[in-house]
Write a protein that holds these residues in place. Sequence first.
Motif, PDB file in Angstrom:
ATOM      1  N   GLN A  73       0.830  -1.205   0.000  1.00 29.59           N
ATOM      2  CA  GLN A  73       0.000   0.000   0.000  1.00 29.59           C
ATOM      3  C   GLN A  73       0.862   1.252   0.000  1.00 29.59           C
ATOM      4  O   GLN A  73       0.641   2.183  -0.778  1.00 29.59           O
ATOM      5  N   GLN A  74       1.880   1.272   0.834  1.00 34.67           N
ATOM      6  CA  GLN A  74       2.742   2.451   0.927  1.00 34.67           C
ATOM      7  C   GLN A  74       3.552   2.639  -0.357  1.00 34.67           C
ATOM      8  O   GLN A  74       3.654   3.751  -0.894  1.00 34.67           O
ATOM      9  N   ALA A  75       4.122   1.545  -0.859  1.00 37.10           N
ATOM     10  CA  ALA A  75       4.977   1.643  -2.041  1.00 37.10           C
ATOM     11  C   ALA A  75       4.177   2.016  -3.287  1.00 37.10           C
ATOM     12  O   ALA A  75       4.587   2.886  -4.070  1.00 37.10           O
ATOM     13  N   LEU A  76       3.036   1.359  -3.481  1.00 39.71           N
ATOM     14  CA  LEU A  76       2.227   1.654  -4.662  1.00 39.71           C
ATOM     15  C   LEU A  76       1.658   3.066  -4.608  1.00 39.71           C
ATOM     16  O   LEU A  76       1.630   3.779  -5.623  1.00 39.71           O
ATOM     17  N   SER A  77       1.195   3.472  -3.436  1.00 35.63           N
ATOM     18  CA  SER A  77       0.627   4.814  -3.296  1.00 35.63           C
ATOM     19  C   SER A  77       1.671   5.878  -3.638  1.00 35.63           C
ATOM     20  O   SER A  77       1.389   6.841  -4.366  1.00 35.63           O
ATOM     21  N   GLY A 110      -5.312  -4.638  11.438  1.00 34.73           N
ATOM     22  CA  GLY A 110      -4.023  -4.319  10.841  1.00 34.73           C
ATOM     23  C   GLY A 110      -3.960  -4.732   9.390  1.00 34.73           C
ATOM     24  O   GLY A 110      -3.319  -4.080   8.555  1.00 34.73           O
ATOM     25  N   LEU A 111      -4.619  -5.831   9.064  1.00 32.90           N
ATOM     26  CA  LEU A 111      -4.709  -6.293   7.680  1.00 32.90           C
ATOM     27  C   LEU A 111      -5.732  -5.484   6.899  1.00 32.90           C
ATOM     28  O   LEU A 111      -5.491  -5.029   5.789  1.00 32.90           O
ATOM     29  N   ALA A 112      -6.915  -5.316   7.527  1.00 29.89           N
ATOM     30  CA  ALA A 112      -8.045  -4.717   6.820  1.00 29.89           C
ATOM     31  C   ALA A 112      -7.745  -3.301   6.349  1.00 29.89           C
ATOM     32  O   ALA A 112      -8.090  -2.921   5.226  1.00 29.89           O
ATOM     33  N   VAL A 113      -7.088  -2.512   7.187  1.00 34.76           N
ATOM     34  CA  VAL A 113      -6.872  -1.102   6.854  1.00 34.76           C
ATOM     35  C   VAL A 113      -6.111  -0.957   5.550  1.00 34.76           C
ATOM     36  O   VAL A 113      -6.511  -0.202   4.652  1.00 34.76           O
ATOM     37  N   ASN A 114      -5.023  -1.689   5.415  1.00 30.36           N
ATOM     38  CA  ASN A 114      -4.192  -1.534   4.212  1.00 30.36           C
ATOM     39  C   ASN A 114      -4.834  -2.171   2.985  1.00 30.36           C
ATOM     40  O   ASN A 114      -4.703  -1.656   1.874  1.00 30.36           O
ATOM     41  N   VAL A 115      -5.538  -3.283   3.176  1.00 28.25           N
ATOM     42  CA  VAL A 115      -6.224  -3.907   2.047  1.00 28.25           C
ATOM     43  C   VAL A 115      -7.309  -2.983   1.517  1.00 28.25           C
ATOM     44  O   VAL A 115      -7.461  -2.793   0.304  1.00 28.25           O
ATOM     45  N   LEU A 116      -8.077  -2.382   2.428  1.00 29.07           N
ATOM     46  CA  LEU A 116      -9.147  -1.483   2.005  1.00 29.07           C
ATOM     47  C   LEU A 116      -8.592  -0.216   1.367  1.00 29.07           C
ATOM     48  O   LEU A 116      -9.182   0.330   0.429  1.00 29.07           O
ATOM     49  N   ARG A 117      -7.455   0.255   1.853  1.00 30.18           N
ATOM     50  CA  ARG A 117      -6.841   1.424   1.223  1.00 30.18           C
ATOM     51  C   ARG A 117      -6.468   1.124  -0.222  1.00 30.18           C
ATOM     52  O   ARG A 117      -6.696   1.940  -1.123  1.00 30.18           O
ATOM     53  N   ILE A 118      -5.875  -0.036  -0.446  1.00 32.77           N
ATOM     54  CA  ILE A 118      -5.513  -0.414  -1.817  1.00 32.77           C
ATOM     55  C   ILE A 118      -6.762  -0.509  -2.674  1.00 32.77           C
ATOM     56  O   ILE A 118      -6.797  -0.058  -3.826  1.00 32.77           O
ATOM     57  N   SER A 119      -7.835  -1.082  -2.107  1.00 32.49           N
ATOM     58  CA  SER A 119      -9.051  -1.317  -2.891  1.00 32.49           C
ATOM     59  C   SER A 119      -9.719  -0.034  -3.346  1.00 32.49           C
ATOM     60  O   SER A 119     -10.432  -0.025  -4.354  1.00 32.49           O
ATOM     61  N   ILE A 120      -9.513   1.074  -2.619  1.00 32.19           N
ATOM     62  CA  ILE A 120     -10.106   2.336  -3.081  1.00 32.19           C
ATOM     63  C   ILE A 120      -9.105   3.181  -3.876  1.00 32.19           C
ATOM     64  O   ILE A 120      -9.482   3.907  -4.779  1.00 32.19           O
ATOM     65  N   GLU A 121      -7.825   3.059  -3.560  1.00 30.69           N
ATOM     66  CA  GLU A 121      -6.839   3.839  -4.297  1.00 30.69           C
ATOM     67  C   GLU A 121      -6.676   3.358  -5.732  1.00 30.69           C
ATOM     68  O   GLU A 121      -6.353   4.137  -6.633  1.00 30.69           O
ATOM     69  N   VAL A 122      -6.925   2.063  -5.979  1.00 28.28           N
ATOM     70  CA  VAL A 122      -6.702   1.506  -7.314  1.00 28.28           C
ATOM     71  C   VAL A 122      -7.590   2.171  -8.359  1.00 28.28           C
ATOM     72  O   VAL A 122      -7.221   2.246  -9.542  1.00 28.28           O
ATOM     73  N   PHE A 123      -8.737   2.710  -7.938  1.00 27.79           N
ATOM     74  CA  PHE A 123      -9.643   3.327  -8.904  1.00 27.79           C
ATOM     75  C   PHE A 123      -9.067   4.614  -9.490  1.00 27.79           C
ATOM     76  O   PHE A 123      -9.510   5.078 -10.540  1.00 27.79           O
TER      77      PHE A 123
END
Length: 1198
Positions: free
Chosen positions: A922-926, A1020-1033
Amino acid sequence: MDDCSSTATTVAQAIAAAMDWSSPPDARKAAVAYLETVKSGDIRTLASTSFVLVRRDWPSEIRLHGFKMLQHLVRFRWDELNITERREFSNLTTNIVSEVVNPHEEWALKSQTAALVAEVVRREGVALWHELLPTLVSLSNKGPIEAELVAMVLRWLPEDITVHNEDLEGDRRRVLLRGLTESLSEILPLLYTLLEKHFGGALREYAGQQLDAAKQHATTVIASLNALNAYAEWAPVPDLAKYGLIHGCGSLLSYHEFRLHACEFFKFICQRKRPTDATSVEFDSAMMGIFQILMNVSREFLNKCRSNLNAIDELEFEFVEGICECMVTLASFNMQCITWDGTIASEFLQQMLEYYQHLKFPLHFQSLLFWLAVMREPVYSKVKAAGQTGGDNAVISGVSSRTTEKEKTGVAAFINDDICAAILDTSFLRMLKNSTANISSKEFELWDDEFDTKTDFSNYRSRLLELIKLIAIQKPLVAATRVSERINIIKNYAHASMSSQDLALIESIQLGLETVAGAVFDGPAEFVNVAAESKFQLHTIFEGLLQLFLSLRWTEPALAVIHGRYLDSLGSFLKYYPDSVASVVNKLFELLTSLPIAIKDPLLNNSRHARLQICTSFIRIAKSAGISLLPHMKGIADTMAYLQGEGRLLRGEHNLLGEAFLIMASSAGIQQQQEVLAWLLEPLSKQWTQSEWQNAFLSDPAGLIQLCSDPQLMWSIYHTVTFFEKALKRSGIKKSISNQGSSVVADASTHPHPMSAHLSWMLPPLLRLMRSIHSLWSQPISQALTGEIRAAKAMNHAERASLLGESNKMLKGLSTSADGPQNDFIREEESSENDLRNWLKGIRDSGYNVIGLSATIGDTFFQCIDSHSVALALAENIQSMEFRHLRVLIHLVIIPLVKFCPSSLWEVWLENILQPLFLHCQQALSCSWSSLLHEGRAKVPDTFGNLSGLELKVEVMEEKLLRDLTREVCSLLSVLASPSLNSGLPSLDHLGPSNRVESLRDLNDYVSNSMICFLMMHKGLAVNVLRISIEVFAWTDGEAVTKAISFCGSIVLLAIVSNCVELREFVAKDLFLTIIQGLTLESNAVISSDLLGLCREIYVYLADRDPAPRQVMLTLPSISSDDLRAFEDALAKTASPKEQKQLLKSLLLLATGNKLKALAAMKSTNIITNVTARTRTPAANSGPNIEEDGTIGLAAIT
C-alpha cells in the motif's frame, strides 16, 4: 435563438489559442477550460454560438470546432431543449446542408455536416427522418456535389442508429431502426440511382476530357459506395439484389477507381448469415449471384497469372487479395451457396488451392484461413465421436465406407488426396521466414515481418502446423507419405559447413514430422481403431523414417540438436511400436556423449547448449511414448550412473534426465513415482541437510557473501533447488492417467502426494537460503556488499528488454517452462558478475516456485513446516524488495499459500505474512502512483544496472514495473475474494429483489469460512487492504481495476449482510465515492458496467441504513434534491438490476455534468447480422468501439 456574435468571437479566439502550439501552455490550458465552460453552460447560448461558428466566414478549424460543439449538444444535452427549440435546431441543421454545397468546400466540413444531420435524426426520431428524406432525394438530383453530401448523410445515419448505446436500448432504438428499415424501399433505389447516374457521368466527362467534372462524379460514386457499405451490414440481402445494387457493385469491380470500394461492399455482405424465415430462398439466390461474380473475377486473375504474371502490378494484387478475402468469408458463412453444385464446388476448391500455392504471400495467407476453417469442420464434428472415413480408403475401421457424398459435411466432401498433398507440400515449404539456399525467392514470397497480417511469424507458422495436423488426422497416409518424401529430399542438406538457411529448412521439416506423427498416433481418432492394412502402411513409413534417423551421423552441435528432435518427434510412434525404444535411447546417449563437455570454455557454448537440448529430447519422448519406456528405466539409470561416475554428465544434464524419469514413473502410478523420487532425491538429501554448509553460509549475510565466491558450491545448490522444482512439477497423478482405469485412481487415493515425505527436509534449508538472499537488499547489508555483488543485484539486459517488450534470446536462459530445461542453460562457470546475477535470479525464481508448489500439496505442507520460519524468510525484508521481486513473490508464493491454506490455520499462517505484505504494498504503490500521476515518472526501488543506450527508456521500464506489481497485488485481492475461499458468504441473488436484509449477522459468524471476513476481523490487515481497494480506482490502470472488482464486490456484500458498522460506513461513503470518481477515468471504461453494478448494490441495499450514499450523491456538482427524489421514485418502481443500473447511470451523468469518461466511452458497435423485410428484428452482437471525445459515428475519421 438569440444572436451571440460577441460570444462567438470570444469562443473563436479561445479555439485559436487552444490550437496554437506556439502559445504558452498556460494560455492553451485557459482556452480549453473556457471552451469546456461554454459546452457545459447555458444550452441556448451554446447552440446559438455554435451555429454562428459554422458559417462560411470563419476559418476551417473554427468551423470544425463549431460542428463538434453542435454534435456535443445533440448527443449529451438534447433533452434540455423544449419541443419548439428542437424543431428550430433541426431546421437550422437542415439549412447548413445547403450552405456547404460548394465545389470548393473542404471534405472534412461536409463530413461533419452530414454527421450532425445524422445525429439530429437519431435523437429526434422517425418523424424527422420521414420529413427529411424527400428533401434529400430532391437535393441529390441537383448535381454531383449535392449528391455526394446526400450520400454522406445516408452513410452515417445507419451507422449511428446501429451503434450500441444504452440510452437507445428498448423501444426507442427499435422504433428508430424500424423507421430506417421501412425507408429502404426509397433509400436503396436512391443509392442505385446515384451509382448509375454518376458512374455514367464520370465516363462521359472523362471521354470529353472534362477531368474536373469527371473527378467530382467519381467522388460521388465513391461516397455512394461508402453509404451502401453501411447498409450492406444489415439491410435484407434480397432487397440489395432486388434493387440492382449487387449487380451494380459487381460491374464496378472492373474499374480501377472504384473496385476497392466495391470490394468492401462484398466483404460486408459475404459475412451475412442465412435467415431462417421465408426469405432464405431469395437470400441463397442472391448469395449464389455474389459467388459467381467473385468466381469470375478470381478466374480472370488466375488465368492472367498463368499466362503473364509480370503484367500484374501491386495494386491488382491488393485488389485480388480483397476478392480472395470475400470468397473465404462467403465460404465461412454461406457454404450452402458453394456446395449445391459439385462442379462449382470443385472449381472453387481449385481456385483456393491456387491461392494457397500463389507466390504472393497475402493471397496465400487469405487462403490459409479458408483451408483451416474447412478442414476443422469434419475433425471437430465427426472424428471425436465416431472416427474417420474416406480419403485414405477407410483408414478407421468399424465405420462404413459406403458413406455418400451428401452425408459428408460441407465442402470437405470434395477435398481429395491430391488437394491435401498439394497443401502439405506448400505448407512444408512456407514454414521458413527467409529464403533457403535451395529455394529461390522468385518462386514465392516467404514470410516477412512487414506483411500486414495482424499476426507474427510464430502465429502464422502455428496456423500452418494446425493445417498440417488437420490433414494428417483426416488423411494420415497422405500426410505420412508427403512428410517422408520431404525428409528424404532434405536429409542430404546436412553437412558441417551448411548455411543457417539450410539448417532452418531441416529444422522446419522436423516440426512438420512432429505434427504429422502426433496427429496420426495421438490425434482425436484412436490409432488402435485404424484398419489393419492402413496401420501396416503407416508403420512401414514411420519405421523407415526411424531407421533413417538411427543411421544418421550428425555430429555438429546444431545438427545434433535437430537429430535429437527428429528422434523425439516419433515418441508417439514408439507408444504403439516399442520395439525400437532401446535403439532410440542408445542413439540419444550416443549423441550426448559425442559432444564435448564444456564447463568453462566459452568456445564450446554451442556444445553445452546442444547437450542440454538432447537431454530434453528424453523428456519429450517420456511424455509422448508413455509406458513404452518403463522396461528401459533401469538401463537408462545405469547409463546415467556410469556417465556421472566418469564425469561425463553434468548436474544440469542429470537433472533433465531425472525429470524424464519422473515423467516415465507417472505413467505407472504414484507408488512408482515415490520409488523414483527416493532414488533421485536420496543423494541430494544427504548433502542438502548437512548442517555444516548451512551454518557456514546461511547463518548471516557474511556467509552468503562467502558462498558467492565458491562457484562449485553455488551451482551445486542451484541445481539442487531447480531439481526440487522439477520434482514438484512432475510428481502427482496426471489428469490423462486418472481416466485410464480405477486402479490408478485407487492408487492416488491410498497414497499421499509423492513429494509429501520430502518436504520436511527439503524446505527448511531453502527457507534459510531465501531469507539470506532477501537480506542482500536490506539497507545496512546492501551498503557493505562488494562491488561485484552490488552490480549483480541489478537487472541484466534480458530483463530490461523484457520490460520494454523487446525480443531477446537471453530471456530463454532465465525463464521456466513446463519442460524445464531453460534454467539449466545458466553457465556453470566462475562467479563473474553476470553469472552471479543469473544465480541470484535463478535461485530466487526456483526457490519461490518450490515453496509455492509445496503449498499446493495442502495440509502436509502447512503441518510439517513452521509458519514462523516461512514468514521470516518471506516477509522479514519485504520493505527492501524491488518491485520485480515482489511481483514474483506474490505470484509464485503468496497466492498459492492463500489458496491452499486450510481455514483452521489462517490465523497461524496468513496474518504474519499478509500484514507486512499489504502494509508495504500500500505504501509503495501509493507513493509510486502519486509520483507517476503528478510528476510524470514512477518512483520504483528497482536497480536497472547498465543503462547505456537506454536512458530515454528508463521511465517506460519504471512504469511497466509499477503496473505489473499493481496488477499482481490486485490479482491477490481477487484470490482473497474467490468463491472457494468465501463459501460462507451468501449471494445477493439469495437475498431476493428487496433492498432489505431481514437479519444482519456478526462477522464472527462468517469468519471460519470466509477469507474476506477473516481479513476484516484483523484491523491491521483490513486497513491496508481497504486502502488499496479504493486507491486503485485512481491509478489509471483498467486491468488492475478489473482484477480488484471482485474483491470490492465481496466487501460490498459483507457490508450488506453483516452488522459491522465500520465496514458499512466505509462502503457507503468511501468506496461509493471512490467508485464514482473512478468512473471519471476513461481507463476504467472496460469495467464501467461492473462499477455501475457496485454503485447500484451500495445505493439499493445501504441507502436506507446509512445516510452516506445520499450525501455522496448530493455533493456532486450538478444534482439537486429533486433530481435525487425523482431517481429514488423511479428506482422503487423496478426490481430489475439492469433497469436500476440504467437509472443510476443517467443520474450520475446528470449529476456530474457528463464528466464520467468511463461511461461516455462505453459505446460499442452493434453488428446487425440480418434484418428481414418481414420481422424488422435485428440480431445484434456487441463489440468494442471506443470513440474519441467529441466525435460522432464515422465523423471520428475526419
